[in-house]
Enzyme design. Structure first.
Site, PDB file in Angstrom:
ATOM      1  N   GLY A 209       1.935  32.496   9.681  1.00 34.16           N
ATOM      2  CA  GLY A 209       0.789  33.122  10.336  1.00 34.16           C
ATOM      3  C   GLY A 209       0.391  34.448   9.720  1.00 34.16           C
ATOM      4  O   GLY A 209      -0.380  35.206  10.304  1.00 34.16           O
TER       5      GLY A 209
ATOM      6  N   GLU B  94      10.696  27.272   6.593  1.00 34.89           N
ATOM      7  CA  GLU B  94       9.574  28.132   6.968  1.00 34.89           C
ATOM      8  C   GLU B  94      10.009  29.596   6.882  1.00 34.89           C
ATOM      9  O   GLU B  94      10.580  30.128   7.837  1.00 34.89           O
ATOM     10  CB  GLU B  94       9.132  27.831   8.408  1.00 34.89           C
ATOM     11  CG  GLU B  94       8.642  26.417   8.619  1.00 34.89           C
ATOM     12  CD  GLU B  94       7.663  26.319   9.786  1.00 34.89           C
ATOM     13  OE1 GLU B  94       6.535  25.866   9.553  1.00 34.89           O
ATOM     14  OE2 GLU B  94       8.006  26.725  10.910  1.00 34.89           O
TER      15      GLU B  94
ATOM     16  N   SER C  16       1.753  29.484   6.221  1.00 37.24           N
ATOM     17  CA  SER C  16       0.427  29.692   5.627  1.00 37.24           C
ATOM     18  C   SER C  16       0.082  28.634   4.580  1.00 37.24           C
ATOM     19  O   SER C  16      -0.511  28.937   3.538  1.00 37.24           O
ATOM     20  CB  SER C  16       0.307  31.102   5.033  1.00 37.24           C
ATOM     21  OG  SER C  16       0.530  32.072   6.034  1.00 37.24           O
TER      22      SER C  16
ATOM     23  N   GLU D 113       9.823  30.904  15.870  1.00 38.72           N
ATOM     24  CA  GLU D 113       9.290  31.592  17.053  1.00 38.72           C
ATOM     25  C   GLU D 113      10.213  31.357  18.260  1.00 38.72           C
ATOM     26  O   GLU D 113      10.357  32.221  19.117  1.00 38.72           O
ATOM     27  CB  GLU D 113       7.858  31.105  17.334  1.00 38.72           C
ATOM     28  CG  GLU D 113       6.888  31.709  16.319  1.00 38.72           C
ATOM     29  CD  GLU D 113       5.696  30.831  15.979  1.00 38.72           C
ATOM     30  OE1 GLU D 113       5.396  29.878  16.710  1.00 38.72           O
ATOM     31  OE2 GLU D 113       5.060  31.117  14.930  1.00 38.72           O
TER      32      GLU D 113
ATOM     33  N   LYS E 183       1.281  24.827  18.173  1.00 40.34           N
ATOM     34  CA  LYS E 183       1.826  25.966  18.939  1.00 40.34           C
ATOM     35  C   LYS E 183       1.179  26.002  20.333  1.00 40.34           C
ATOM     36  O   LYS E 183       0.869  24.953  20.877  1.00 40.34           O
ATOM     37  CB  LYS E 183       1.664  27.270  18.152  1.00 40.34           C
ATOM     38  CG  LYS E 183       2.226  27.124  16.725  1.00 40.34           C
ATOM     39  CD  LYS E 183       2.405  28.402  15.990  1.00 40.34           C
ATOM     40  CE  LYS E 183       2.999  28.113  14.607  1.00 40.34           C
ATOM     41  NZ  LYS E 183       3.230  29.295  13.804  1.00 40.34           N
TER      42      LYS E 183
ATOM     43  N   ASN F 134       1.691  21.737  13.681  1.00 41.41           N
ATOM     44  CA  ASN F 134       2.262  22.391  14.856  1.00 41.41           C
ATOM     45  C   ASN F 134       1.154  23.212  15.510  1.00 41.41           C
ATOM     46  O   ASN F 134       0.772  24.265  14.998  1.00 41.41           O
ATOM     47  CB  ASN F 134       3.434  23.279  14.409  1.00 41.41           C
ATOM     48  CG  ASN F 134       4.019  24.088  15.554  1.00 41.41           C
ATOM     49  OD1 ASN F 134       3.646  23.897  16.719  1.00 41.41           O
ATOM     50  ND2 ASN F 134       4.925  24.989  15.235  1.00 41.41           N
TER      51      ASN F 134
ATOM     52  N   HIS G 152      12.291  26.172  15.703  1.00 39.99           N
ATOM     53  CA  HIS G 152      11.205  26.939  15.083  1.00 39.99           C
ATOM     54  C   HIS G 152      11.537  28.433  15.168  1.00 39.99           C
ATOM     55  O   HIS G 152      12.110  28.888  16.162  1.00 39.99           O
ATOM     56  CB  HIS G 152       9.872  26.637  15.780  1.00 39.99           C
ATOM     57  CG  HIS G 152       8.704  27.170  15.013  1.00 39.99           C
ATOM     58  ND1 HIS G 152       8.346  28.499  15.049  1.00 39.99           N
ATOM     59  CD2 HIS G 152       7.853  26.566  14.150  1.00 39.99           C
ATOM     60  CE1 HIS G 152       7.303  28.679  14.236  1.00 39.99           C
ATOM     61  NE2 HIS G 152       6.992  27.527  13.682  1.00 39.99           N
TER      62      HIS G 152
END
Ligand code: 13P
Length: 256
Positions: free
Chosen positions: A177, A171, A217, A101, A11, A9, A99
């Site tokens: 991240g 996730e 990560s 985010e 992003k 991904n 996702h």
């Protein structure tokens, strides 16, 4: 046999030239180095997809393209959005849905994600459905409930035939991240719970065949241990997917 998948991904990173060059590197490494059955999925920003689709051609059986989002309608007055039917028209295979985010910054709810999942299937695409708990939900122990709700509300309206094609990606938000990775045991515990939740609704046989990826990560140094867990079938990779060598080293965990 469960499908093994490693998806990158990107992003909101890389301009067009950078994207073309990273994809070319990945494509070359996949051709030269990947001889297992695993699928490699690259999910760049929308602006790259059409170019990468042309670059990819049709003769690479291991490499697939994914979008990072799709709107729930197929067309209409939704300024700034992109639909599943548009993605399908340029040769995209997968779409990341839900996702964390997008849930956090764009307010996407499980109910809206259920509609996006339908749009993905309606247009002949495959969803990679993301779920996972926030730091405070891990700490107060409510994470099983949170994850169960994310599965039930967005996916359990599907019939068995569509549900069998869903790829899930666990996730944990606290691991995205941050450099913090769920330990293999922590990840396995949740993956097993996801599979059990699926088995209760669709039966053991369906649950056994569902691909469940880990994300957060994940990098070359920890991928092998994570992917060796019984219920982990690959990864959804953020930061490490922006480096072709690192990304392909993660892919090659399945064919060292
Ligand atoms: P990182 O690998 O950068 O933690 O990101 C994970 C992720 O969000 C993939 O979708």
């Amino acid at each position: 046999m469960r499908k093994k998948i490693v998806a990158g991904n990107w992003k909101m990173n890389l301009d067009l030239n950078e994207g073309l060059s990273l994809f070319s590197e990945i494509q070359e490494m996949v051709q030269d180095e990947v001889n297992g059955e695993q699928q490699v999925v690259v999910c760049p920003p929308y602006i790259h997809l059409s170019n990468l689709s042309k670059l990819k051609g049709k003769n690479n059986k291991s490499l697939f393209l994914g979008a990072q989002n799709a709107h729930e309608e197929d067309s209409g007055a939704y300024t700034g959005e992109v639909s599943g039917s548009q993605l399908s028209s340029i040769g995209v295979d997968y779409v990341i849905i839900g996702h964390s985010e997008r849930r956090a910054y764009f307010g996407e709810t499980n109910e809206q994600l259920a509609k996006k999942i339908d749009a993905v299937f309606r247009n002949g695409l495959l969803p990679i459905y993301c779920l996972g708990e926030k730091k405070e939900e891990r700490e107060d122990g409510s994470y099983f409930k949170v994850i169960e709700t994310q599965i039930i509300d967005a996916l359990f309206h599907l019939d068995t035939s569509d549900f069998s094609k869903v790829v899930l990606a666990y996730e944990p938000v606290w691991a995205i991240g941050t450099g913090l990775t769920a330990s293999p045991e922590q990840a396995q515990e949740v993956h097993a719970y996801i599979r059990k939740t699926i088995a209760e609704h669709y039966g053991e046989d369906v649950a056994e065949l569902i691909t469940i990826l880990y994300g957060g990560s994940c990098k070359p140094s920890n991928a092998a241990e994570l992917f060796s867990q019984k219920d982990i079938d690959g990864g959804l990779i953020g930061g490490a997917s922006l480096n072709a060598r690192d990304f392909i080293d993660i892919v090659k965990v399945f064919n060292p």
